[in-house]
Design an enzyme around this catalytic site. Structure first.
Site, PDB file in Angstrom:
ATOM      1  N   CYS A 155      62.335  12.484 103.975  1.00 29.02           N
ATOM      2  CA  CYS A 155      63.265  13.546 103.574  1.00 29.02           C
ATOM      3  C   CYS A 155      63.952  13.127 102.283  1.00 29.02           C
ATOM      4  O   CYS A 155      64.405  11.988 102.165  1.00 29.02           O
ATOM      5  CB  CYS A 155      64.289  13.767 104.685  1.00 29.02           C
TER       6      CYS A 155
ATOM      7  N   GLN B 271      70.493  20.889 101.166  1.00 27.40           N
ATOM      8  CA  GLN B 271      70.216  19.645 100.443  1.00 27.40           C
ATOM      9  C   GLN B 271      70.722  19.675  99.003  1.00 27.40           C
ATOM     10  O   GLN B 271      70.763  18.646  98.333  1.00 27.40           O
ATOM     11  CB  GLN B 271      68.723  19.331 100.446  1.00 27.40           C
TER      12      GLN B 271
HETATM   13 NI    NI Z   1      64.360  16.984 104.608  1.00 33.80          NI
END
Ligand code: NI
Length: 185
Positions: A98, A50
């Site tokens: 998320c 991420q």
């Molecule tokens: Ni996530």
């Protein structure tokens, strides 16, 4: 230091991440930066892909999400090279979100318990079972290391309903309250 969070549509989120060794450069700084980035975005977990790094590492802090009297049930942990050994218990539904997919959430079914082998910040190996919200966050972050996102686990109808929003994120039409990185930028 707060790092930009890579958004849905970026290929790094689809890659299977690779394990790291103790020689990985500036890992202490990386872990600090990941915590800073997660807290700034009001997240309870953040996986390395991420922030654009396809390595097997994620951070979790569920303590902040617990009620005062239940804070001791939360965990604040860095998980390096985690391996899920077993998942057990009944499947239960929880509404997940998320940081890489702003403003979208949906019900996801997962098993209640997860047995995990992982390395801590000193590269000492642990095998430990987690349940409840801790297990949930670990399973979600672990999926990131496998190149999977929670939206893939939604019911078909829900998937259809969010498709428009997903396309917008992919196209860069997104408002997040934290620094983000789009594929095309
Ligand atoms: Ni996530």
């Amino acid at each position: 230091m707060i790092l930009p969070i890579y958004l849905y549509g970026h290929p790094v989120l689809k890659k299977v991440a690779v394990p790291i060794t103790e020689e990985y450069p500036e890992i202490a700084i990386l872990m600090d930066n990941m915590y800073d980035t997660m807290y700034n975005a009001k997240g309870v977990g953040l996986a390395a892909p991420q922030i654009g790094l396809s390595i097997r590492l994620f951070v979790v802090d569920t303590i902040q999400a617990m009620k005062k009297e239940e804070e001791d049930k939360g965990i604040k942990r860095v998980f390096i090279n985690p391996v899920i050994l077993n998942e057990s218990g009944d499947e239960w539904v929880f509404e997940e979100g998320c940081l890489s997919i702003p403003a979208i959430s949906g019900d996801v079914e997962r098993k209640a318990k997860v047995m995990l082998r992982y390395l801590d910040t000193d590269f000492v190996e642990h095998t430990e079972e987690f349940d409840g919200f801790n297990a949930r966050v670990i399973q979600h972050e672990y999926d990131h290391l496998e190149g999977k996102l929670f939206i893939e686990k939604l019911k078909p109808l829900k998937k259809k309903l969010i498709q428009g929003k997903l396309n917008k994120i992919k196209a860069g039409d997104v408002n997040a309250e934290y620094k983000v990185k789009l594929y095309r930028l």
